[in-house]
Each structure stands twice: as C-alpha cells, then as structure tokens.
Design a protein around this motif. Structure first.
Motif, PDB file in Angstrom:
ATOM      1  N   VAL A  45      -7.819  -0.290   1.806  1.00 32.99           N
ATOM      2  CA  VAL A  45      -8.224  -0.220   0.408  1.00 32.99           C
ATOM      3  C   VAL A  45      -8.717   1.195   0.143  1.00 32.99           C
ATOM      4  N   SER A  46      -8.266   1.794  -0.942  1.00 26.50           N
ATOM      5  CA  SER A  46      -8.680   3.167  -1.244  1.00 26.50           C
ATOM      6  C   SER A  46     -10.159   3.208  -1.622  1.00 26.50           C
ATOM      7  N   ALA A  47     -10.778   4.342  -1.332  1.00 33.24           N
ATOM      8  CA  ALA A  47     -12.190   4.546  -1.694  1.00 33.24           C
ATOM      9  C   ALA A  47     -12.367   4.475  -3.208  1.00 33.24           C
ATOM     10  N   ASP A  48     -11.364   4.912  -3.952  1.00 33.72           N
ATOM     11  CA  ASP A  48     -11.443   4.872  -5.409  1.00 33.72           C
ATOM     12  C   ASP A  48     -11.452   3.432  -5.922  1.00 33.72           C
ATOM     13  N   PRO A  58     -13.407   2.386 -14.863  1.00 32.24           N
ATOM     14  CA  PRO A  58     -12.183   3.064 -14.419  1.00 32.24           C
ATOM     15  C   PRO A  58     -12.523   4.351 -13.677  1.00 32.24           C
ATOM     16  N   LYS A  59     -11.648   4.740 -12.761  1.00 29.56           N
ATOM     17  CA  LYS A  59     -11.851   5.985 -12.022  1.00 29.56           C
ATOM     18  C   LYS A  59     -10.529   6.721 -11.896  1.00 29.56           C
ATOM     19  N   VAL A  60     -10.544   7.985 -12.272  1.00 28.20           N
ATOM     20  CA  VAL A  60      -9.387   8.858 -12.124  1.00 28.20           C
ATOM     21  C   VAL A  60      -9.703   9.834 -11.008  1.00 28.20           C
ATOM     22  N   ASN A  61      -8.756  10.018 -10.101  1.00 25.35           N
ATOM     23  CA  ASN A  61      -8.934  10.975  -9.018  1.00 25.35           C
ATOM     24  C   ASN A  61      -7.668  11.821  -8.927  1.00 25.35           C
TER      25      ASN A  61
END
Length: 142
Positions: A45-48, A58-61
C-alpha cells in the motif's frame, strides 16, 4: 465487482496509466482492484494512500518516493462514509498527459469517491441485513 467498476470509471474520468482501489479492512488498507490490470496486484500500500485514509483528505504527490520508479505522480482520494468511516481509497497513478494532477483533477476524483462511497456503504448495509435475516430465520426454525 463494485470496486472494479469504480476503478474502471476512474480510469475513464481521469486520463491516467493506472487506477488502484484499496478497501479498509479493520483499519488496514488492502489493495483490491487495479485497472487496467497489468500484472498480479501487489499487496503493498502506498504511503500516500495510508496518509489519505488517516487524514480523510485527497493527496496529490508529484514525486512519490515509496512507489516503483515508473510512477511519476499520484492522486489519492478516500471513500469517507457517515460518521467519518473510511471505507477505502482510490489511487490514480501517472497522469497520461505527462503533466501534474490539478485541483480540478482532485475535485473530479473526489466526486467519483463520494458516489462510490454511497454504493459501497449501501452494499455493506445490504450484506448486514441479509446476515441478520438469515440469523433470524435460523433462530425461528428451532
């Protein structure tokens, strides 16, 4: 099947290389569906996605470091139901235009997540009602 539909519709909504959908099982995110499916789904699972579920935002990376090097950018949006229950997260990877995810992309993904949350929550409720009905029938059969 519902999560697969969410991934497919997300892929149509935003031009990306891949859409992943995670479910939240007892407080842990679990990868469920990838669209398009290129290889067996990793259990990582991604950290984001974890951040997104924890903070329910929401999170944009634009420079993910915990993902494979072919992932240029990602956008994660949680499925937040009533009483702030996180049902899962949808993660969009690699905007196809080569550009960065925008606020408009995040708003569109959030709309998809809200609609999906309603479906997921109703499906869970239906499943619980069916379990309860079977339990009552079993009790009444004695």
């Amino acid at each position: 099947m519902l999560l697969g539909d969410v991934a497919q519709q997300g892929h149509l909504l935003l031009p990306v290389d891949q859409v992943l959908v995670y479910s939240n099982l007892e407080g842990n995110l679990c990868p469920e569906v990838s669209f398009p499916q290129r290889k067996p789904l990793s259990r990582e699972v991604s950290a984001d996605a974890i951040w997104c579920a924890r903070y329910q935002k929401p999170k944009v990376n634009h420079q993910p470091t915990d993902l494979p090097s072919d992932i240029r950018n990602c956008l994660c949006v949680p499925f937040v139901a009533a009483q702030n229950r996180v049902l899962g997260v949808v993660e969009f990877r690699n905007k196809k235009t080569g550009g960065l995810f925008t606020e408009e992309d995040a708003r569109a993904a959030t709309c998809l997540a809200r609609i999906a949350t309603i479906g997921l929550d109703r499906a869970r409720l239906f499943f619980r009602i069916e379990e309860w009905r079977r339990s009552v029938e079993t009790l009444l059969s004695f």
